[in-house]
Write a protein that holds these residues in place. Structure first.
Motif, PDB file in Angstrom:
ATOM      1  N   VAL A   1       5.887   9.506   1.184  1.00 50.42           N
ATOM      2  CA  VAL A   1       5.631   8.128   1.615  1.00 50.42           C
ATOM      3  C   VAL A   1       4.221   8.000   2.173  1.00 50.42           C
ATOM      4  CG1 VAL A   1       6.332   6.313   3.222  1.00 50.42           C
ATOM      5  CG2 VAL A   1       8.067   7.670   2.041  1.00 50.42           C
ATOM      6  N   TRP A   2       3.792   8.967   2.987  1.00 45.82           N
ATOM      7  CA  TRP A   2       2.463   8.906   3.592  1.00 45.82           C
ATOM      8  C   TRP A   2       1.367   8.908   2.529  1.00 45.82           C
ATOM      9  CZ3 TRP A   2       0.821   8.221   8.589  1.00 45.82           C
ATOM     10  CH2 TRP A   2      -0.528   8.472   8.850  1.00 45.82           C
ATOM     11  N   GLU A   3       1.567   9.684   1.468  1.00 43.99           N
ATOM     12  CA  GLU A   3       0.543   9.808   0.437  1.00 43.99           C
ATOM     13  C   GLU A   3       0.767   8.860  -0.745  1.00 43.99           C
ATOM     14  OE1 GLU A   3       0.518  13.885  -0.691  1.00 43.99           O
ATOM     15  OE2 GLU A   3      -0.477  14.557   1.148  1.00 43.99           O
ATOM     16  N   ASP A   4       1.788   8.030  -0.690  1.00 41.90           N
ATOM     17  CA  ASP A   4       2.083   7.132  -1.796  1.00 41.90           C
ATOM     18  C   ASP A   4       0.958   6.105  -1.965  1.00 41.90           C
ATOM     19  OD1 ASP A   4       3.303   5.836  -3.862  1.00 41.90           O
ATOM     20  OD2 ASP A   4       4.724   4.730  -2.608  1.00 41.90           O
ATOM     21  N   PHE A   5       0.468   6.008  -3.181  1.00 41.72           N
ATOM     22  CA  PHE A   5      -0.616   5.070  -3.478  1.00 41.72           C
ATOM     23  C   PHE A   5      -0.146   3.923  -4.362  1.00 41.72           C
ATOM     24  CE2 PHE A   5      -4.072   3.692  -6.308  1.00 41.72           C
ATOM     25  CZ  PHE A   5      -5.006   3.263  -5.370  1.00 41.72           C
ATOM     26  N   LEU A   6       0.718   4.221  -5.334  1.00 41.21           N
ATOM     27  CA  LEU A   6       1.074   3.229  -6.341  1.00 41.21           C
ATOM     28  C   LEU A   6       1.887   2.078  -5.752  1.00 41.21           C
ATOM     29  CD1 LEU A   6       1.060   2.290  -9.260  1.00 41.21           C
ATOM     30  CD2 LEU A   6       3.076   3.734  -9.658  1.00 41.21           C
ATOM     31  N   ALA A   7       2.952   2.390  -5.020  1.00 37.22           N
ATOM     32  CA  ALA A   7       3.820   1.329  -4.503  1.00 37.22           C
ATOM     33  C   ALA A   7       3.078   0.380  -3.556  1.00 37.22           C
ATOM     34  CB  ALA A   7       5.044   1.934  -3.821  1.00 37.22           C
ATOM     35  N   PRO A   8       2.327   0.888  -2.561  1.00 38.83           N
ATOM     36  CA  PRO A   8       1.547  -0.048  -1.733  1.00 38.83           C
ATOM     37  C   PRO A   8       0.520  -0.841  -2.538  1.00 38.83           C
ATOM     38  CG  PRO A   8       1.729   2.071  -0.633  1.00 38.83           C
ATOM     39  CD  PRO A   8       2.253   2.255  -2.023  1.00 38.83           C
ATOM     40  N   LEU A   9      -0.069  -0.211  -3.574  1.00 41.93           N
ATOM     41  CA  LEU A   9      -1.041  -0.917  -4.408  1.00 41.93           C
ATOM     42  C   LEU A   9      -0.393  -2.101  -5.120  1.00 41.93           C
ATOM     43  CD1 LEU A   9      -3.896  -1.031  -5.709  1.00 41.93           C
ATOM     44  CD2 LEU A   9      -3.004   0.475  -7.499  1.00 41.93           C
ATOM     45  N   ILE A  10       0.858  -1.936  -5.533  1.00 44.97           N
ATOM     46  CA  ILE A  10       1.557  -2.986  -6.264  1.00 44.97           C
ATOM     47  C   ILE A  10       1.996  -4.122  -5.334  1.00 44.97           C
ATOM     48  CG2 ILE A  10       3.604  -3.512  -7.639  1.00 44.97           C
ATOM     49  CD1 ILE A  10       1.475  -1.955  -9.142  1.00 44.97           C
ATOM     50  N   TYR A  11       2.495  -3.768  -4.164  1.00 43.27           N
ATOM     51  CA  TYR A  11       3.159  -4.775  -3.329  1.00 43.27           C
ATOM     52  C   TYR A  11       2.294  -5.345  -2.198  1.00 43.27           C
ATOM     53  CZ  TYR A  11       7.406  -3.199  -5.665  1.00 43.27           C
ATOM     54  OH  TYR A  11       8.345  -2.895  -6.612  1.00 43.27           O
TER      55      TYR A  11
ATOM     56  N   VAL B   1      11.126   1.413 -13.915  1.00 46.30           N
ATOM     57  CA  VAL B   1      11.796   0.399 -13.093  1.00 46.30           C
ATOM     58  C   VAL B   1      10.807  -0.410 -12.269  1.00 46.30           C
ATOM     59  CG1 VAL B   1      13.902   1.756 -12.974  1.00 46.30           C
ATOM     60  CG2 VAL B   1      12.153   2.048 -11.215  1.00 46.30           C
ATOM     61  N   LEU B   2       9.521  -0.123 -12.404  1.00 46.30           N
ATOM     62  CA  LEU B   2       8.519  -0.779 -11.559  1.00 46.30           C
ATOM     63  C   LEU B   2       8.486  -2.290 -11.796  1.00 46.30           C
ATOM     64  CD1 LEU B   2       6.210  -0.606  -9.542  1.00 46.30           C
ATOM     65  CD2 LEU B   2       4.659  -0.108 -11.441  1.00 46.30           C
ATOM     66  N   ILE B   3       8.423  -2.714 -13.060  1.00 49.16           N
ATOM     67  CA  ILE B   3       8.318  -4.147 -13.363  1.00 49.16           C
ATOM     68  C   ILE B   3       9.580  -4.907 -12.953  1.00 49.16           C
ATOM     69  CG2 ILE B   3       8.059  -5.831 -15.215  1.00 49.16           C
ATOM     70  CD1 ILE B   3       6.199  -3.889 -16.621  1.00 49.16           C
ATOM     71  N   PRO B   4      10.791  -4.439 -13.318  1.00 48.12           N
ATOM     72  CA  PRO B   4      11.993  -5.154 -12.846  1.00 48.12           C
ATOM     73  C   PRO B   4      12.065  -5.237 -11.319  1.00 48.12           C
ATOM     74  CG  PRO B   4      12.566  -3.612 -14.582  1.00 48.12           C
ATOM     75  CD  PRO B   4      11.147  -3.330 -14.213  1.00 48.12           C
ATOM     76  N   GLN B   5      11.689  -4.161 -10.641  1.00 46.15           N
ATOM     77  CA  GLN B   5      11.716  -4.193  -9.185  1.00 46.15           C
ATOM     78  C   GLN B   5      10.706  -5.201  -8.641  1.00 46.15           C
ATOM     79  OE1 GLN B   5      11.138  -0.260  -7.595  1.00 46.15           O
ATOM     80  NE2 GLN B   5      13.267   0.331  -7.900  1.00 46.15           N
ATOM     81  N   TYR B   6       9.525  -5.233  -9.235  1.00 47.97           N
ATOM     82  CA  TYR B   6       8.508  -6.167  -8.760  1.00 47.97           C
ATOM     83  C   TYR B   6       8.978  -7.617  -8.951  1.00 47.97           C
ATOM     84  CZ  TYR B   6       4.079  -8.583  -8.128  1.00 47.97           C
ATOM     85  OH  TYR B   6       3.100  -9.436  -7.681  1.00 47.97           O
TER      86      TYR B   6
END
Length: 256
Positions: A186-196, A101-106
């Protein structure tokens, strides 16, 4: 299990040439400057990165606790048309990888103009997007005797009043479990902040740690490990503070 943490702590205190050149954990001399220099080594101070991570994490935890507990209360205590169907669809979301769902969300967030802001990271948490926490709370809410709901209804309480004044106070273990897992993820999330996130001033701590690794020049591993140690401190403190409630929440023992 503990050795990687011990190695990380020891490496954060070693001179740069000893980190990968020595097999021992004990440094020849303690390089405390890794912490002070690492804090200001990047173009933006780590104070900014910690502030960003704190804002995102706190809002995400609040959003998860409110929205997921609200949805769980509906599934566990209320009767409505299509309840089992919607619960099954919610459970199916647990089997969908995030990358699908990453691409549709982006694309959606890009059209909304939310890219390079914290909105894509925070807003979904207020819409009960984490099925795991809904399922966890549903299992806990089901253990609470329904006689309490009936007694509250006799006293004139609405469904929301029962949720707020009866169910939530009795569900602190489940809420604490959801809070700690949500905080860690959330604190350790890397992918979502990297994308947005694009602007370095908006970076969270995991993205900032990546900046220490230079693929073309010299990487500051000592400073990176020192900041990595500091990044674990909030998670450890939060876990220790709510450890007893977490164990009770996972057990989902409910009332006896």
């Amino acid at each position: 299990m503990l050795y990687p943490l011990l190695w990380l702590l020891a490496s954060s205190l070693k001179p740069e040439n000893e980190i990968f050149g020595s097999l021992g954990l004990w440094p020849s001399r303690f390089q405390w400057s890794n912490y002070t220099e690492g804090w200001e080594a990047l173009p933006v101070s780590f104070t900014v990165f910690y502030r960003n991570s704190t804002i995102v994490t706190v809002l995400c935890v609040i959003g998860n606790l409110f929205s997921c507990s609200f949805a769980a209360y509906a599934f566990a205590r209320l009767e409505f048309t299509g309840k089992r169907l919607f619960f099954g669809l919610m459970m199916m979301t647990l089997m969908i990888p995030y990358h699908v769902v990453l691409i549709p969300q982006y694309v959606m967030f890009l059209k909304l103009g939310w890219v390079d802001t914290y909105l894509p990271l925070i807003v979904p948490r207020f819409l009960a997007s984490d099925g795991f926490f809904i399922f966890l709370m549903v299992q806990f809410f089901r253990q609470i005797p329904r006689e309490l709901d009936e007694a509250a209804q006799i006293d004139g309480c609405s469904s929301f009043k029962i949720y707020w004044a009866v169910i939530l106070p009795l569900s602190l273990p489940a809420l604490a479990t959801s809070a700690i897992f949500s905080m860690i993820w959330v604190w350790e999330d890397f992918l979502a902040p990297l994308i947005y996130l694009n602007d370095i001033k908006n970076y969270t701590v995991p993205l900032a740690l990546r900046l220490f690794i230079d693929t073309e020049g010299e990487s500051a591993f000592g400073q990176m490990f020192a900041m990595s140690v500091l990044s674990l401190v909030p998670v450890v403190i939060f876990f220790v503070a709510f450890q007893k409630l977490i164990v009770r929440g996972i057990a989902t023992s409910g009332m006896k």
